[in-house]
Design a protein around this motif. Structure first.
Motif, PDB file in Angstrom:
ATOM      1  N   MET A   1      10.865   3.408   2.709  1.00 38.07           N
ATOM      2  CA  MET A   1       9.775   2.649   2.134  1.00 38.07           C
ATOM      3  C   MET A   1       8.789   3.621   1.503  1.00 38.07           C
ATOM      4  O   MET A   1       8.484   4.652   2.068  1.00 38.07           O
ATOM      5  CB  MET A   1       9.097   1.823   3.226  1.00 38.07           C
ATOM      6  CG  MET A   1       7.901   1.051   2.723  1.00 38.07           C
ATOM      7  SD  MET A   1       7.165  -0.022   3.946  1.00 38.07           S
ATOM      8  CE  MET A   1       8.234  -1.431   3.804  1.00 38.07           C
ATOM      9  N   GLY A   2       8.298   3.275   0.360  1.00 33.41           N
ATOM     10  CA  GLY A   2       7.359   4.127  -0.342  1.00 33.41           C
ATOM     11  C   GLY A   2       5.948   4.012   0.206  1.00 33.41           C
ATOM     12  O   GLY A   2       5.612   3.112   0.978  1.00 33.41           O
ATOM     13  N   LYS A   3       5.153   4.957  -0.218  1.00 35.23           N
ATOM     14  CA  LYS A   3       3.771   5.006   0.248  1.00 35.23           C
ATOM     15  C   LYS A   3       2.990   3.776  -0.215  1.00 35.23           C
ATOM     16  O   LYS A   3       2.166   3.247   0.525  1.00 35.23           O
ATOM     17  CB  LYS A   3       3.120   6.292  -0.260  1.00 35.23           C
ATOM     18  CG  LYS A   3       1.867   6.654   0.442  1.00 35.23           C
ATOM     19  CD  LYS A   3       1.420   8.054   0.076  1.00 35.23           C
ATOM     20  CE  LYS A   3       0.194   8.437   0.858  1.00 35.23           C
ATOM     21  NZ  LYS A   3      -0.219   9.807   0.602  1.00 35.23           N
ATOM     22  N   ALA A   4       3.257   3.297  -1.409  1.00 31.29           N
ATOM     23  CA  ALA A   4       2.544   2.129  -1.929  1.00 31.29           C
ATOM     24  C   ALA A   4       2.846   0.880  -1.097  1.00 31.29           C
ATOM     25  O   ALA A   4       1.943   0.094  -0.785  1.00 31.29           O
ATOM     26  CB  ALA A   4       2.908   1.894  -3.379  1.00 31.29           C
ATOM     27  N   LYS A   5       4.105   0.688  -0.727  1.00 32.40           N
ATOM     28  CA  LYS A   5       4.469  -0.466   0.091  1.00 32.40           C
ATOM     29  C   LYS A   5       3.836  -0.360   1.474  1.00 32.40           C
ATOM     30  O   LYS A   5       3.416  -1.359   2.053  1.00 32.40           O
ATOM     31  CB  LYS A   5       5.983  -0.589   0.221  1.00 32.40           C
ATOM     32  CG  LYS A   5       6.647  -1.119  -1.012  1.00 32.40           C
ATOM     33  CD  LYS A   5       8.109  -1.388  -0.766  1.00 32.40           C
ATOM     34  CE  LYS A   5       8.768  -1.960  -1.993  1.00 32.40           C
ATOM     35  NZ  LYS A   5      10.185  -2.247  -1.773  1.00 32.40           N
ATOM     36  N   ALA A   6       3.762   0.866   2.002  1.00 34.56           N
ATOM     37  CA  ALA A   6       3.143   1.075   3.309  1.00 34.56           C
ATOM     38  C   ALA A   6       1.657   0.730   3.257  1.00 34.56           C
ATOM     39  O   ALA A   6       1.120   0.092   4.168  1.00 34.56           O
ATOM     40  CB  ALA A   6       3.341   2.516   3.770  1.00 34.56           C
ATOM     41  N   LYS A   7       0.990   1.124   2.172  1.00 33.19           N
ATOM     42  CA  LYS A   7      -0.435   0.790   2.003  1.00 33.19           C
ATOM     43  C   LYS A   7      -0.599  -0.727   1.899  1.00 33.19           C
ATOM     44  O   LYS A   7      -1.527  -1.300   2.455  1.00 33.19           O
ATOM     45  CB  LYS A   7      -1.011   1.453   0.755  1.00 33.19           C
ATOM     46  CG  LYS A   7      -1.329   2.901   0.921  1.00 33.19           C
ATOM     47  CD  LYS A   7      -2.596   3.080   1.716  1.00 33.19           C
ATOM     48  CE  LYS A   7      -3.025   4.536   1.681  1.00 33.19           C
ATOM     49  NZ  LYS A   7      -4.146   4.778   2.587  1.00 33.19           N
ATOM     50  N   GLY A   8       0.317  -1.364   1.189  1.00 32.52           N
ATOM     51  CA  GLY A   8       0.272  -2.821   1.056  1.00 32.52           C
ATOM     52  C   GLY A   8       0.402  -3.505   2.401  1.00 32.52           C
ATOM     53  O   GLY A   8      -0.278  -4.503   2.674  1.00 32.52           O
ATOM     54  N   LYS A   9       1.263  -2.970   3.243  1.00 37.73           N
ATOM     55  CA  LYS A   9       1.444  -3.539   4.576  1.00 37.73           C
ATOM     56  C   LYS A   9       0.168  -3.386   5.403  1.00 37.73           C
ATOM     57  O   LYS A   9      -0.214  -4.281   6.150  1.00 37.73           O
ATOM     58  CB  LYS A   9       2.618  -2.866   5.280  1.00 37.73           C
ATOM     59  CG  LYS A   9       3.043  -3.553   6.545  1.00 37.73           C
ATOM     60  CD  LYS A   9       4.397  -3.079   7.003  1.00 37.73           C
ATOM     61  CE  LYS A   9       5.005  -4.155   7.856  1.00 37.73           C
ATOM     62  NZ  LYS A   9       6.438  -4.097   7.892  1.00 37.73           N
ATOM     63  N   GLN A  10      -0.513  -2.260   5.236  1.00 34.42           N
ATOM     64  CA  GLN A  10      -1.768  -2.040   5.950  1.00 34.42           C
ATOM     65  C   GLN A  10      -2.824  -3.052   5.500  1.00 34.42           C
ATOM     66  O   GLN A  10      -3.536  -3.627   6.330  1.00 34.42           O
ATOM     67  CB  GLN A  10      -2.280  -0.619   5.709  1.00 34.42           C
ATOM     68  CG  GLN A  10      -1.450   0.446   6.389  1.00 34.42           C
ATOM     69  CD  GLN A  10      -1.946   1.835   6.070  1.00 34.42           C
ATOM     70  OE1 GLN A  10      -3.137   2.072   6.004  1.00 34.42           O
ATOM     71  NE2 GLN A  10      -1.030   2.764   5.871  1.00 34.42           N
ATOM     72  N   VAL A  11      -2.911  -3.269   4.202  1.00 31.53           N
ATOM     73  CA  VAL A  11      -3.884  -4.227   3.665  1.00 31.53           C
ATOM     74  C   VAL A  11      -3.566  -5.635   4.166  1.00 31.53           C
ATOM     75  O   VAL A  11      -4.458  -6.374   4.594  1.00 31.53           O
ATOM     76  CB  VAL A  11      -3.915  -4.187   2.122  1.00 31.53           C
ATOM     77  CG1 VAL A  11      -4.732  -5.329   1.560  1.00 31.53           C
ATOM     78  CG2 VAL A  11      -4.451  -2.847   1.646  1.00 31.53           C
ATOM     79  N   LYS A  12      -2.287  -5.989   4.140  1.00 33.36           N
ATOM     80  CA  LYS A  12      -1.872  -7.302   4.625  1.00 33.36           C
ATOM     81  C   LYS A  12      -2.254  -7.468   6.094  1.00 33.36           C
ATOM     82  O   LYS A  12      -2.730  -8.522   6.510  1.00 33.36           O
ATOM     83  CB  LYS A  12      -0.363  -7.461   4.448  1.00 33.36           C
ATOM     84  CG  LYS A  12       0.183  -8.793   4.878  1.00 33.36           C
ATOM     85  CD  LYS A  12       1.691  -8.857   4.679  1.00 33.36           C
ATOM     86  CE  LYS A  12       2.285 -10.093   5.292  1.00 33.36           C
ATOM     87  NZ  LYS A  12       3.747 -10.069   5.272  1.00 33.36           N
ATOM     88  N   GLY A  13      -2.087  -6.409   6.863  1.00 31.87           N
ATOM     89  CA  GLY A  13      -2.459  -6.450   8.273  1.00 31.87           C
ATOM     90  C   GLY A  13      -3.950  -6.618   8.472  1.00 31.87           C
ATOM     91  O   GLY A  13      -4.394  -7.353   9.363  1.00 31.87           O
ATOM     92  N   LYS A  14      -4.745  -5.954   7.640  1.00 33.37           N
ATOM     93  CA  LYS A  14      -6.205  -6.095   7.744  1.00 33.37           C
ATOM     94  C   LYS A  14      -6.633  -7.521   7.432  1.00 33.37           C
ATOM     95  O   LYS A  14      -7.504  -8.074   8.100  1.00 33.37           O
ATOM     96  CB  LYS A  14      -6.904  -5.113   6.804  1.00 33.37           C
ATOM     97  CG  LYS A  14      -6.866  -3.698   7.304  1.00 33.37           C
ATOM     98  CD  LYS A  14      -7.622  -2.758   6.398  1.00 33.37           C
ATOM     99  CE  LYS A  14      -7.484  -1.330   6.916  1.00 33.37           C
ATOM    100  NZ  LYS A  14      -8.347  -0.406   6.212  1.00 33.37           N
TER     101      LYS A  14
END
Length: 57
Positions: A1-14
């Motif tokens: 998984m790329g860094k952008a998708k990981a950041k997206g997952k963090q935002v979704k979690g927030k």
């Protein structure tokens, strides 16, 4: 998984955590915190993979 998708997952979690707080649902809050943690781990893994790739040149 790329860094952008990981950041997206963090935002979704927030967002999910904030929603859980708003509706007073501790289960949703916990899911949100879990998604944030997964995103952070995936982001770190992407960083390690990128560094390993650079070192292998």
């Amino acid at each position: 998984m790329g860094k952008a998708k990981a950041k997206g997952k963090q935002v979704k979690g927030k967002v999910k955590e904030a929603t859980g707080k708003a509706v007073e649902d501790q289960g949703v809050q916990a899911e949100g915190r879990g998604e944030q943690a997964q995103g952070k781990v995936q982001e770190a893994a992407a960083d390690v993979a990128k560094r390993a790739k650079r070192a292998g040149r």
